[in-house]
Design a protein around this motif. Structure first.
Motif, mmCIF file in Angstrom:
data_model
loop_
_atom_site.group_PDB
_atom_site.id
_atom_site.type_symbol
_atom_site.label_atom_id
_atom_site.label_comp_id
_atom_site.label_asym_id
_atom_site.label_seq_id
_atom_site.Cartn_x
_atom_site.Cartn_y
_atom_site.Cartn_z
ATOM 1 N N HIS A 116 -13.139 4.552 3.526
ATOM 2 C CA HIS A 116 -13.456 3.598 2.466
ATOM 3 C C HIS A 116 -12.461 3.770 1.328
ATOM 4 O O HIS A 116 -12.345 4.853 0.758
ATOM 5 C CB HIS A 116 -14.886 3.860 1.973
ATOM 6 N N LEU A 117 -11.732 2.718 1.018
ATOM 7 C CA LEU A 117 -10.806 2.737 -0.110
ATOM 8 C C LEU A 117 -11.281 1.714 -1.138
ATOM 9 O O LEU A 117 -11.279 0.515 -0.871
ATOM 10 C CB LEU A 117 -9.387 2.386 0.345
ATOM 11 N N SER A 118 -11.724 2.205 -2.266
ATOM 12 C CA SER A 118 -12.156 1.321 -3.345
ATOM 13 C C SER A 118 -10.977 1.101 -4.280
ATOM 14 O O SER A 118 -10.469 2.051 -4.887
ATOM 15 C CB SER A 118 -13.314 1.966 -4.109
ATOM 16 N N ALA A 119 -10.554 -0.158 -4.378
ATOM 17 C CA ALA A 119 -9.455 -0.479 -5.282
ATOM 18 C C ALA A 119 -9.806 -0.040 -6.706
ATOM 19 O O ALA A 119 -8.982 0.539 -7.413
ATOM 20 C CB ALA A 119 -9.149 -1.972 -5.236
ATOM 21 N N GLY A 120 -11.062 -0.266 -7.105
ATOM 22 C CA GLY A 120 -11.499 0.129 -8.445
ATOM 23 C C GLY A 120 -11.420 1.628 -8.666
ATOM 24 O O GLY A 120 -10.956 2.081 -9.713
ATOM 25 N N ASP A 121 -11.860 2.419 -7.671
ATOM 26 C CA ASP A 121 -11.785 3.876 -7.800
ATOM 27 C C ASP A 121 -10.343 4.355 -7.895
ATOM 28 O O ASP A 121 -10.026 5.262 -8.672
ATOM 29 C CB ASP A 121 -12.475 4.564 -6.608
ATOM 30 N N LEU A 122 -9.454 3.743 -7.095
ATOM 31 C CA LEU A 122 -8.035 4.134 -7.141
ATOM 32 C C LEU A 122 -7.434 3.807 -8.504
ATOM 33 O O LEU A 122 -6.666 4.593 -9.058
ATOM 34 C CB LEU A 122 -7.253 3.426 -6.033
ATOM 35 N N LEU A 123 -7.812 2.661 -9.047
ATOM 36 C CA LEU A 123 -7.318 2.275 -10.376
ATOM 37 C C LEU A 123 -7.857 3.207 -11.461
ATOM 38 O O LEU A 123 -7.122 3.633 -12.352
ATOM 39 C CB LEU A 123 -7.682 0.820 -10.679
ATOM 40 N N ARG A 124 -9.159 3.548 -11.357
ATOM 41 C CA ARG A 124 -9.752 4.465 -12.364
ATOM 42 C C ARG A 124 -9.105 5.851 -12.283
ATOM 43 O O ARG A 124 -8.887 6.505 -13.305
ATOM 44 C CB ARG A 124 -11.269 4.537 -12.187
ATOM 45 N N ILE A 129 -1.546 -2.533 -4.642
ATOM 46 C CA ILE A 129 -1.073 -2.384 -3.257
ATOM 47 C C ILE A 129 -0.413 -1.028 -3.053
ATOM 48 O O ILE A 129 -0.649 -0.362 -2.045
ATOM 49 C CB ILE A 129 -0.122 -3.541 -2.861
ATOM 50 N N LYS A 130 0.385 -0.581 -4.015
ATOM 51 C CA LYS A 130 1.033 0.746 -3.901
ATOM 52 C C LYS A 130 -0.026 1.851 -3.829
ATOM 53 O O LYS A 130 0.100 2.792 -3.043
ATOM 54 C CB LYS A 130 1.986 0.993 -5.068
ATOM 55 N N LEU A 131 -1.064 1.735 -4.663
ATOM 56 C CA LEU A 131 -2.125 2.745 -4.646
ATOM 57 C C LEU A 131 -2.865 2.722 -3.305
ATOM 58 O O LEU A 131 -3.183 3.774 -2.736
ATOM 59 C CB LEU A 131 -3.107 2.506 -5.801
ATOM 60 N N LEU A 132 -3.128 1.525 -2.781
ATOM 61 C CA LEU A 132 -3.814 1.395 -1.485
ATOM 62 C C LEU A 132 -2.955 1.947 -0.347
ATOM 63 O O LEU A 132 -3.447 2.689 0.507
ATOM 64 C CB LEU A 132 -4.165 -0.070 -1.205
ATOM 65 N N GLN A 133 -1.667 1.602 -0.333
ATOM 66 C CA GLN A 133 -0.779 2.092 0.726
ATOM 67 C C GLN A 133 -0.703 3.616 0.727
ATOM 68 O O GLN A 133 -0.767 4.244 1.781
ATOM 69 C CB GLN A 133 0.635 1.512 0.555
ATOM 70 N N LYS A 134 -0.587 4.192 -0.452
ATOM 71 C CA LYS A 134 -0.517 5.645 -0.572
ATOM 72 C C LYS A 134 -1.795 6.281 -0.019
ATOM 73 O O LYS A 134 -1.751 7.243 0.750
ATOM 74 C CB LYS A 134 -0.306 6.049 -2.036
ATOM 75 N N ALA A 135 -2.945 5.732 -0.400
ATOM 76 C CA ALA A 135 -4.231 6.265 0.073
ATOM 77 C C ALA A 135 -4.375 6.110 1.583
ATOM 78 O O ALA A 135 -4.894 7.005 2.256
ATOM 79 C CB ALA A 135 -5.380 5.564 -0.654
ATOM 80 N N MET A 136 -3.903 4.999 2.147
ATOM 81 C CA MET A 136 -3.979 4.776 3.590
ATOM 82 C C MET A 136 -3.120 5.808 4.330
ATOM 83 O O MET A 136 -3.562 6.403 5.310
ATOM 84 C CB MET A 136 -3.529 3.351 3.944
ATOM 85 N N GLU A 137 -1.912 6.021 3.833
ATOM 86 C CA GLU A 137 -0.999 6.987 4.464
ATOM 87 C C GLU A 137 -1.567 8.402 4.411
ATOM 88 O O GLU A 137 -1.463 9.155 5.372
ATOM 89 C CB GLU A 137 0.369 6.942 3.781
ATOM 90 N N GLU A 138 -2.172 8.750 3.286
ATOM 91 C CA GLU A 138 -2.686 10.113 3.108
ATOM 92 C C GLU A 138 -3.986 10.365 3.858
ATOM 93 O O GLU A 138 -4.367 11.513 4.067
ATOM 94 C CB GLU A 138 -2.889 10.405 1.609
ATOM 95 N N SER A 139 -4.679 9.307 4.290
ATOM 96 C CA SER A 139 -6.004 9.467 4.903
ATOM 97 C C SER A 139 -5.962 10.039 6.314
ATOM 98 O O SER A 139 -6.903 10.692 6.744
ATOM 99 C CB SER A 139 -6.732 8.121 4.945
ATOM 100 N N GLY A 140 -4.912 9.746 7.062
ATOM 101 C CA GLY A 140 -4.851 10.179 8.452
ATOM 102 C C GLY A 140 -5.705 9.322 9.381
ATOM 103 O O GLY A 140 -5.864 9.636 10.556
ATOM 104 N N ASN A 141 -6.265 8.247 8.888
ATOM 105 C CA ASN A 141 -7.111 7.368 9.688
ATOM 106 C C ASN A 141 -6.368 6.060 9.952
ATOM 107 O O ASN A 141 -5.325 5.801 9.356
ATOM 108 C CB ASN A 141 -8.433 7.094 8.941
ATOM 109 N N ASP A 142 -6.898 5.234 10.855
ATOM 110 C CA ASP A 142 -6.282 3.933 11.096
ATOM 111 C C ASP A 142 -7.297 2.791 10.975
ATOM 112 O O ASP A 142 -7.035 1.669 11.375
ATOM 113 C CB ASP A 142 -5.582 3.889 12.458
ATOM 114 N N LYS A 143 -8.471 3.105 10.393
ATOM 115 C CA LYS A 143 -9.512 2.094 10.175
ATOM 116 C C LYS A 143 -9.958 2.163 8.719
ATOM 117 O O LYS A 143 -10.398 3.218 8.262
ATOM 118 C CB LYS A 143 -10.724 2.340 11.082
#
Length: 196
Positions: free
Chosen positions: A49-57, A86-100
């Motif tokens: 779960h990636l919350s755009a709001g949490d990443l921004l906060r 988008i940069k914050l989301l991409q970074k979080a996706m890469e660091e997660s190790g997941n693909d969903k």
């Protein structure tokens, strides 16, 4: 004697097929239950779960120049520039190790949507849309008492207005493509059934 001719050895095809991640956009007005239901989906289906709001906060808390700009925009109930989120989301996706991934609260507008697809080359599997009345969302936000700076009546109403004007067209865009799963009744069991 014969001449030895060296022939280059062909290596196995070096083309690696990279599997694109599965992305589900989770959209709904502030307080519609996105975060709560995402937790249920993560628990049962292994999504991140990636919350755009949490990443921004989190970026705001970092004290960066970017964080100050984000904080000012959120106070005004405005939408943060696409490239920042988008940069914050991409970074979080890469660091997660997941693909969903469940991407909660993004895209907020048509420009966000187009930018996300252009930058990441990913189109969502579908959009999970939480359809909840403004009265109910306001009641939930005021009762959740999370100590968030944007959880006050004035800012909440600005956020509702922004959601209706900017985010509903995104839902309509994906609805026209047959990619929207609408949730009106927010029961955890119901969500899991319609989700998968």
């Amino acid at each position: 004697m014969g001449t030895v001719v060296e022939t280059p050895v062909k290596e196995a095809d070096a083309t690696v097929t990279v599997k694109k991640p599965t992305v589900v956009f989770v959209l709904g007005g502030p307080g519609s239950g996105k975060g709560t239901q995402c937790a249920n989906i993560v628990e049962h289906f292994g999504y991140t779960h990636l919350s755009a709001g949490d990443l921004l906060r989190a970026e705001i808390k970092s004290g960066s120049e970017n964080g100050t700009m984000i904080q000012n925009m959120i106070k005004e109930g405005k939408i943060v520039p696409s490239e920042v989120t988008i940069k914050l989301l991409q970074k979080a996706m890469e660091e997660s190790g997941n693909d969903k991934f469940l991407i909660d609260g993004f895209p907020r507008n048509e420009e966000n949507r187009a930018a996300f697809e252009a930058v990441t080359k990913i189109e969502p599997e579908f959009v999970l849309f939480f359809d909840c009345s403004e009265e109910e969302m306001e009641r939930r936000i005021l009762n959740r008492n999370q100590g968030r700076e944007d959880d006050n009546v004035e800012t909440i109403r600005k956020r509702f207005k922004v959601f209706l004007e900017s985010s509903l067209p995104v839902v309509q865009y994906y609805e026209a493509k047959g990619k929207v799963r609408k949730v009106i009744f927010c029961s955890p069991i119901f969500i899991l059934v319609i989700m998968f």
